[in-house]
Motif scaffolding. Structure first.
Motif, PDB file in Angstrom:
ATOM      1  N   HIS A  34      -6.904  13.705 -16.364  1.00 30.60           N
ATOM      2  CA  HIS A  34      -7.790  12.768 -15.665  1.00 30.60           C
ATOM      3  C   HIS A  34      -8.181  11.616 -16.590  1.00 30.60           C
ATOM      4  O   HIS A  34      -8.129  10.441 -16.199  1.00 30.60           O
ATOM      5  CB  HIS A  34      -9.042  13.496 -15.153  1.00 30.60           C
ATOM      6  CG  HIS A  34     -10.067  12.574 -14.554  1.00 30.60           C
ATOM      7  ND1 HIS A  34     -11.104  12.049 -15.301  1.00 30.60           N
ATOM      8  CD2 HIS A  34     -10.203  12.059 -13.313  1.00 30.60           C
ATOM      9  CE1 HIS A  34     -11.824  11.258 -14.513  1.00 30.60           C
ATOM     10  NE2 HIS A  34     -11.303  11.259 -13.304  1.00 30.60           N
ATOM     11  N   VAL A  38       0.838  -1.210   0.000  1.00 29.06           N
ATOM     12  CA  VAL A  38       0.000   0.000   0.000  1.00 29.06           C
ATOM     13  C   VAL A  38       0.869   1.255   0.000  1.00 29.06           C
ATOM     14  O   VAL A  38       0.617   2.200  -0.740  1.00 29.06           O
ATOM     15  CB  VAL A  38      -0.978  -0.008   1.204  1.00 29.06           C
ATOM     16  CG1 VAL A  38      -1.654   1.346   1.361  1.00 29.06           C
ATOM     17  CG2 VAL A  38      -2.035  -1.088   1.027  1.00 29.06           C
ATOM     18  N   THR A  39       1.920   1.244   0.829  1.00 32.33           N
ATOM     19  CA  THR A  39       2.780   2.431   0.920  1.00 32.33           C
ATOM     20  C   THR A  39       3.579   2.652  -0.362  1.00 32.33           C
ATOM     21  O   THR A  39       3.663   3.772  -0.865  1.00 32.33           O
ATOM     22  CB  THR A  39       3.755   2.294   2.109  1.00 32.33           C
ATOM     23  OG1 THR A  39       3.009   2.008   3.284  1.00 32.33           O
ATOM     24  CG2 THR A  39       4.538   3.582   2.309  1.00 32.33           C
ATOM     25  N   TYR A  62      -3.433   9.972  -8.946  1.00 29.34           N
ATOM     26  CA  TYR A  62      -4.820  10.130  -9.389  1.00 29.34           C
ATOM     27  C   TYR A  62      -5.341  11.506  -8.997  1.00 29.34           C
ATOM     28  O   TYR A  62      -5.971  12.205  -9.803  1.00 29.34           O
ATOM     29  CB  TYR A  62      -5.691   9.021  -8.779  1.00 29.34           C
ATOM     30  CG  TYR A  62      -7.179   9.216  -8.952  1.00 29.34           C
ATOM     31  CD1 TYR A  62      -7.778   9.049 -10.204  1.00 29.34           C
ATOM     32  CD2 TYR A  62      -7.983   9.593  -7.881  1.00 29.34           C
ATOM     33  CE1 TYR A  62      -9.142   9.242 -10.370  1.00 29.34           C
ATOM     34  CE2 TYR A  62      -9.346   9.783  -8.037  1.00 29.34           C
ATOM     35  CZ  TYR A  62      -9.920   9.617  -9.277  1.00 29.34           C
ATOM     36  OH  TYR A  62     -11.271   9.814  -9.436  1.00 29.34           O
ATOM     37  N   LEU A  63      -5.063  11.912  -7.753  1.00 23.28           N
ATOM     38  CA  LEU A  63      -5.488  13.240  -7.298  1.00 23.28           C
ATOM     39  C   LEU A  63      -4.831  14.336  -8.130  1.00 23.28           C
ATOM     40  O   LEU A  63      -5.484  15.306  -8.537  1.00 23.28           O
ATOM     41  CB  LEU A  63      -5.149  13.424  -5.814  1.00 23.28           C
ATOM     42  CG  LEU A  63      -5.982  12.593  -4.826  1.00 23.28           C
ATOM     43  CD1 LEU A  63      -5.491  12.797  -3.403  1.00 23.28           C
ATOM     44  CD2 LEU A  63      -7.464  12.947  -4.928  1.00 23.28           C
ATOM     45  N   LEU A  64      -3.533  14.175  -8.402  1.00 26.72           N
ATOM     46  CA  LEU A  64      -2.826  15.164  -9.226  1.00 26.72           C
ATOM     47  C   LEU A  64      -3.402  15.200 -10.635  1.00 26.72           C
ATOM     48  O   LEU A  64      -3.464  16.263 -11.271  1.00 26.72           O
ATOM     49  CB  LEU A  64      -1.325  14.863  -9.267  1.00 26.72           C
ATOM     50  CG  LEU A  64      -0.539  15.186  -7.994  1.00 26.72           C
ATOM     51  CD1 LEU A  64       0.925  14.813  -8.161  1.00 26.72           C
ATOM     52  CD2 LEU A  64      -0.672  16.660  -7.619  1.00 26.72           C
ATOM     53  N   ILE A 119      -6.490  14.727 -11.403  1.00 25.88           N
ATOM     54  CA  ILE A 119      -7.715  15.533 -11.306  1.00 25.88           C
ATOM     55  C   ILE A 119      -7.354  17.015 -11.299  1.00 25.88           C
ATOM     56  O   ILE A 119      -7.960  17.823 -12.012  1.00 25.88           O
ATOM     57  CB  ILE A 119      -8.511  15.165 -10.031  1.00 25.88           C
ATOM     58  CG1 ILE A 119      -9.059  13.734 -10.135  1.00 25.88           C
ATOM     59  CG2 ILE A 119      -9.666  16.145  -9.815  1.00 25.88           C
ATOM     60  CD1 ILE A 119      -9.727  13.239  -8.860  1.00 25.88           C
ATOM     61  N   ALA A 120      -6.317  17.358 -10.511  1.00 22.87           N
ATOM     62  CA  ALA A 120      -5.880  18.763 -10.444  1.00 22.87           C
ATOM     63  C   ALA A 120      -5.399  19.250 -11.798  1.00 22.87           C
ATOM     64  O   ALA A 120      -5.527  20.433 -12.121  1.00 22.87           O
ATOM     65  CB  ALA A 120      -4.777  18.915  -9.401  1.00 22.87           C
ATOM     66  N   MET A 179      -2.660   6.555  -5.819  1.00 23.21           N
ATOM     67  CA  MET A 179      -3.781   7.386  -5.361  1.00 23.21           C
ATOM     68  C   MET A 179      -3.424   8.872  -5.436  1.00 23.21           C
ATOM     69  O   MET A 179      -4.234   9.689  -5.884  1.00 23.21           O
ATOM     70  CB  MET A 179      -4.145   7.031  -3.906  1.00 23.21           C
ATOM     71  CG  MET A 179      -4.850   5.700  -3.775  1.00 23.21           C
ATOM     72  SD  MET A 179      -5.561   5.376  -2.139  1.00 23.21           S
ATOM     73  CE  MET A 179      -4.369   6.050  -1.029  1.00 23.21           C
ATOM     74  N   PHE A 180      -2.211   9.205  -5.027  1.00 25.97           N
ATOM     75  CA  PHE A 180      -1.798  10.613  -5.059  1.00 25.97           C
ATOM     76  C   PHE A 180      -1.663  11.102  -6.506  1.00 25.97           C
ATOM     77  O   PHE A 180      -1.994  12.249  -6.823  1.00 25.97           O
ATOM     78  CB  PHE A 180      -0.499  10.812  -4.281  1.00 25.97           C
ATOM     79  CG  PHE A 180      -0.652  10.559  -2.798  1.00 25.97           C
ATOM     80  CD1 PHE A 180      -1.734  11.077  -2.100  1.00 25.97           C
ATOM     81  CD2 PHE A 180       0.275   9.794  -2.110  1.00 25.97           C
ATOM     82  CE1 PHE A 180      -1.892  10.840  -0.740  1.00 25.97           C
ATOM     83  CE2 PHE A 180       0.128   9.560  -0.748  1.00 25.97           C
ATOM     84  CZ  PHE A 180      -0.955  10.086  -0.066  1.00 25.97           C
ATOM     85  N   GLY A 192      -6.640  18.640 -14.717  1.00 24.79           N
ATOM     86  CA  GLY A 192      -7.711  18.937 -15.657  1.00 24.79           C
ATOM     87  C   GLY A 192      -8.278  17.711 -16.334  1.00 24.79           C
ATOM     88  O   GLY A 192      -7.818  16.583 -16.099  1.00 24.79           O
ATOM     89  N   PRO A 193      -9.292  17.906 -17.188  1.00 29.16           N
ATOM     90  CA  PRO A 193     -10.019  16.783 -17.798  1.00 29.16           C
ATOM     91  C   PRO A 193      -9.123  15.850 -18.624  1.00 29.16           C
ATOM     92  O   PRO A 193      -9.318  14.631 -18.584  1.00 29.16           O
ATOM     93  CB  PRO A 193     -11.049  17.470 -18.711  1.00 29.16           C
ATOM     94  CG  PRO A 193     -11.194  18.840 -18.153  1.00 29.16           C
ATOM     95  CD  PRO A 193      -9.879  19.206 -17.545  1.00 29.16           C
ATOM     96  N   MET A 211      -0.547   3.939  -2.495  1.00 24.64           N
ATOM     97  CA  MET A 211      -0.597   5.353  -2.138  1.00 24.64           C
ATOM     98  C   MET A 211      -0.032   6.259  -3.227  1.00 24.64           C
ATOM     99  O   MET A 211      -0.671   7.259  -3.574  1.00 24.64           O
ATOM    100  CB  MET A 211       0.079   5.585  -0.781  1.00 24.64           C
ATOM    101  CG  MET A 211      -0.823   5.170   0.380  1.00 24.64           C
ATOM    102  SD  MET A 211       0.016   4.981   1.951  1.00 24.64           S
ATOM    103  CE  MET A 211       0.676   6.605   2.175  1.00 24.64           C
TER     104      MET A 211
END
Lengths: 115, 144
Positions: B73, B51-52, B62-64, B66-67, B59-60, B69-70, B56
């Motif tokens: 993403h 996971v680490t 993925y968040l970036l 989103i930040a 996941m991070f 833009g479309p 993780m």
């Protein structure tokens, strides 16, 4: 090199506290994973624009990253005997964890800026 | 050298070990017979490491994405939707469920409960069942 011989109790307490907090937070993470599976850009943004989910994302990322670096440190102390390699791995993990948390803060900021 | 770094027990001359203090022996290998207790414990660490080290960061990212833009993403979601991406998500989900279930078991132990050998095996099987249920539940909801 290791910290366990100096502050074993402190480490034990902090890992217990973070794991206790992570029980509900991990359940939220799984919920978020379900909600975001197959989500397009607009729905993903809408998800993180909800105050509850934004707060939970920041909280989960923060506590998770804290718990992860503590856990990896123990694994490194247990199984990597070479002192230099051991601390290098521990600090690399800490750096990555910090970057991950900052990435979460950045994304929540960007998502909320447009609202 | 690589082996000696990871497994100083392999070095017969103790004075040549990088650090003279004893370290934990490997649970797999000639030192201990594999048992449910030790295997569940090492699996919990492996799940945490997975996971680490992998879940993780993804996941991070993925968040970036989103930040970003479309477009970014969409690119990231396409990557996750590929066969290796899907397999990665499944393993990540399994590791999270397992580490969570075994973590709860640890929290129970920390209160001094369920410490007998019989109870340790009992909670071990219970935890495995809980992992399967949570894994199946999340998967079912995600695919619904």
């Amino acid at each position: 090199m290791s910290t366990a011989d100096h502050s074993g109790l402190g480490h034990w307490k902090s890992q217990r506290l973070s794991s206790l907090l992570l029980v509900p937070l991990t359940l939220w993470l799984l919920w978020a994973g379900v909600a975001l599976t197959g989500a397009d850009y607009d729905s993903a943004v809408a998800f993180f624009r909800q105050p509850f989910h934004a707060a939970m994302a920041l909280l989960t990322a923060g506590i998770m990253v804290y718990h992860a670096q503590g856990g990896i440190a123990v694994v490194c102390e247990d199984y990597v005997a070479h002192p230099g390699l051991q601390s290098a791995l521990i600090w690399l993990t800490r750096l990555g964890c910090l970057a991950g948390f900052l990435a979460t803060v950045y994304t929540i900021y960007v998502v909320w800026q447009g609202s | 050298m690589w082996l000696q770094t990871l497994m100083p027990e392999a070095i017969t001359d103790v004075s040549k070990q990088p650090d003279p203090r004893p370290i934990s022996p490997f649970l797999i290998g000639p030192y201990y017979r594999p048992q449910l207790t030790s295997m569940l414990s090492i699996a919990s660490r492996l799940a945490g490491i997975f996971v680490t080290a992998l879940t993780m960061p993804v996941m991070f990212l993925y968040l970036l994405a989103i930040a970003g833009g479309p477009e970014s993403h969409a690119r990231f979601v396409t990557l996750l939707g590929s066969l290796p991406g899907k397999a990665f998500c499944l393993v990540s989900l399994l590791c999270l469920c397992y580490h969570l279930a075994n973590g709860i078991r640890h929290l129970v132990w920390d209160t001094g409960r369920a410490m007998s050998l019989k109870a340790i095996y009992g909670t071990g099987y219970l935890m495995l069942a809980g992992t399967c249920v949570l894994f199946a539940l999340v998967l079912w909801r995600a695919l619904a």
